[in-house]
Design an enzyme around this catalytic site. Structure first.
Site, PDB file in Angstrom:
ATOM      1  N   LYS A  13       0.818  -1.167  -0.009  1.00 30.93           N
ATOM      2  CA  LYS A  13       0.008  -0.170   0.101  1.00 30.93           C
ATOM      3  C   LYS A  13       0.913   1.236   0.104  1.00 30.93           C
ATOM      4  CE  LYS A  13      -1.343   0.039   5.041  1.00 30.93           C
ATOM      5  NZ  LYS A  13       0.167  -0.108   5.428  1.00 30.93           N
ATOM      6  N   ARG A  88      -5.793   2.936  11.639  1.00 28.88           N
ATOM      7  CA  ARG A  88      -5.591   1.520  11.906  1.00 28.88           C
ATOM      8  C   ARG A  88      -6.470   1.032  13.124  1.00 28.88           C
ATOM      9  NH1 ARG A  88      -0.472   1.589  10.261  1.00 28.88           N
ATOM     10  NH2 ARG A  88       0.995   0.268  10.068  1.00 28.88           N
ATOM     11  N   ARG A 127      11.761  -7.368   2.289  1.00 30.43           N
ATOM     12  CA  ARG A 127      11.781  -5.942   1.809  1.00 30.43           C
ATOM     13  C   ARG A 127      12.947  -4.928   1.987  1.00 30.43           C
ATOM     14  NH1 ARG A 127       5.966  -2.961   3.426  1.00 30.43           N
ATOM     15  NH2 ARG A 127       7.165  -3.118   5.860  1.00 30.43           N
ATOM     16  N   ARG A 162      14.232  -2.121   7.051  1.00 33.73           N
ATOM     17  CA  ARG A 162      13.714  -1.741   8.423  1.00 33.73           C
ATOM     18  C   ARG A 162      13.929  -2.670   9.570  1.00 33.73           C
ATOM     19  NH1 ARG A 162       7.764   0.080   6.738  1.00 33.73           N
ATOM     20  NH2 ARG A 162       7.605  -0.766   8.517  1.00 33.73           N
ATOM     21  N   ARG A 173       2.739  -8.232  13.976  1.00 41.15           N
ATOM     22  CA  ARG A 173       2.045  -7.019  13.227  1.00 41.15           C
ATOM     23  C   ARG A 173       0.809  -7.560  12.595  1.00 41.15           C
ATOM     24  NH1 ARG A 173       7.003  -4.575  11.539  1.00 41.15           N
ATOM     25  NH2 ARG A 173       6.297  -4.496   9.233  1.00 41.15           N
TER      26      ARG A 173
END
Ligand code: ADP
Ligand code: ZN
Length: 222
Positions: A13, A88, A127, A162, A173
Site C-alpha cells: 500500500k 488503523r 523488503r 527496516r 503485526r
C-alpha cells in the site's frame, strides 16, 4: 479527494500510495514514515512512539490521532490527501470521519489491498527501502529487486532493511492488523466507499495493475 489506503504490512500500500499521489497530485501522508522520521531525529514524539513500534505494537490513539489531525490541518492538503497507515483502529476511523466532515467535507474513498498472510510474510522479510528520504523507493529482493543489489534504481542511494521487518515482528503485526482491520473494513463497507483490490503479487507488473484498477474505480466514483 481523500484516499484511505488499507492493507496489511507488506501489502504494497505504501508503493501504491506513492504512485497514486503523483497520479492525482495529492500529498502522501504515511504515519509510519512520520513516526520513523521523528525517531531518527529523537523528538519527544519519536521517543514516545519508539517504545511501541520497536515492540511491534500500535502507537496509542491519543498520540496518533492528534498527529494526523494537525497534519491534515496544513495548507498543502486542502484538496485532499492519501492516507497510508491511518486509520488503523475503529476509533481512528471515526475521528477521521468526524474531522473530514467538520473541516473539509470532500469525497473520500478507501482502497483495500487484500493479500493472504503467508504471501505477505514472504514479502515483508525480503523488503528493502531506499535510505534517501526524498526518494523512499521500496524494493523486494525476491519479487521486485533493484537492478544493482543494495542500490536504488532511481537515485543511487543505499537500500536498507527496516529494523521491524523480521518474521517474528511481522507475525505480530499481522495479528494486530487483523484484530483491528475487520472493524475498519466494515466501517468503510457500510459507508459504501470501500474498493477492494486482490493483487497478484507474483506478477511483475502488479503495481501497474493495482494503479489501473484503482483509477478505474475512481473514474466511476468521483
Ligand atoms: P507497516 O505497514 O509495515 O506496519 P508502517 O510504516 O505503516 O509499517 O508503520 C510502522 C509502525 O508505526 C506500526 O507498526 C505502528 O507501530 C506504528 N503506526 C503507524 N501508523 C499507526 C497508526 N495509525 N496507529 C498506531 N500506530 C501506527
Ligand atoms: Zn532512491
Amino acid at each position: 479527494m481523500y484516499i484511505i489506503m488499507l492493507g496489511a504490512p507488506g501489502s504494497g500500500k505504501g508503493t501504491l500510495a506513492k504512485e497514486l499521489s503523483k497520479e492525482y497530485n495529492l500529498v502522501h501522508i504515511s504515519t509510519g514514515d512520520i513516526f520513523r522520521e521523528n525517531i531518527k531525529k529523537q523528538t519527544e514524539l519519536g521517543k514516545e512512539a519508539d517504545k511501541y513500534i520497536s515492540n511491534g505494537l500500535l502507537v496509542p490513539d491519543e498520540i496518533t490521532i492528534g498527529l494526523v489531525k494537525s497534519r491534515l490541518s496544513e495548507d498543502d492538503v486542502k484538496s485532499g490527501a492519501i492516507l497510508d497507515g491511518f486509520p488503523r483502529t475503529a476509533k481512528q476511523a471515526e475521528e477521521l470521519d468526524m474531522f473530514i466532515r467538520k473541516n473539509n467535507p470532500i469525497n473520500t474513498v478507501a482502497v483495500l489491498l487484500d493479500i493472504p498472510d503467508e504471501d505477505l510474510i514472504k514479502r515483508v522479510v525480503k523488503r528493502v527501502t531506499c535510505s534517501n528520504k526524498e526518494c523512499g523507493a521500496i524494493y523486494n529482493t525476491e519479487f521486485r529487486p533493484s537492478k544493482v543489489p543494495g542500490i536504488c534504481d532511481i537515485c543511487g542511494s543505499k537500500l536498507v532493511k527496516r529494523d521491524d521487518d523480521n518474521e517474528e515482528t511481522v507475525r505480530g503485526r499481522l495479528k494486530i492488523y487483523h484484530d483491528n482491520s475487520k472493524e475498519i473494513i466494515k466501517y468503510y463497507e457500510d459507508k459504501n466507499i470501500l474498493f477492494t483490490v486482490k493483487p497478484n503479487i507474483y506478477s511483475p507488473t502488479v503495481l501497474e495493475e493495482n494503479i489501473s484498477k484503482v483509477k478505474g474505480y475512481l473514474e466511476t466514483h468521483k
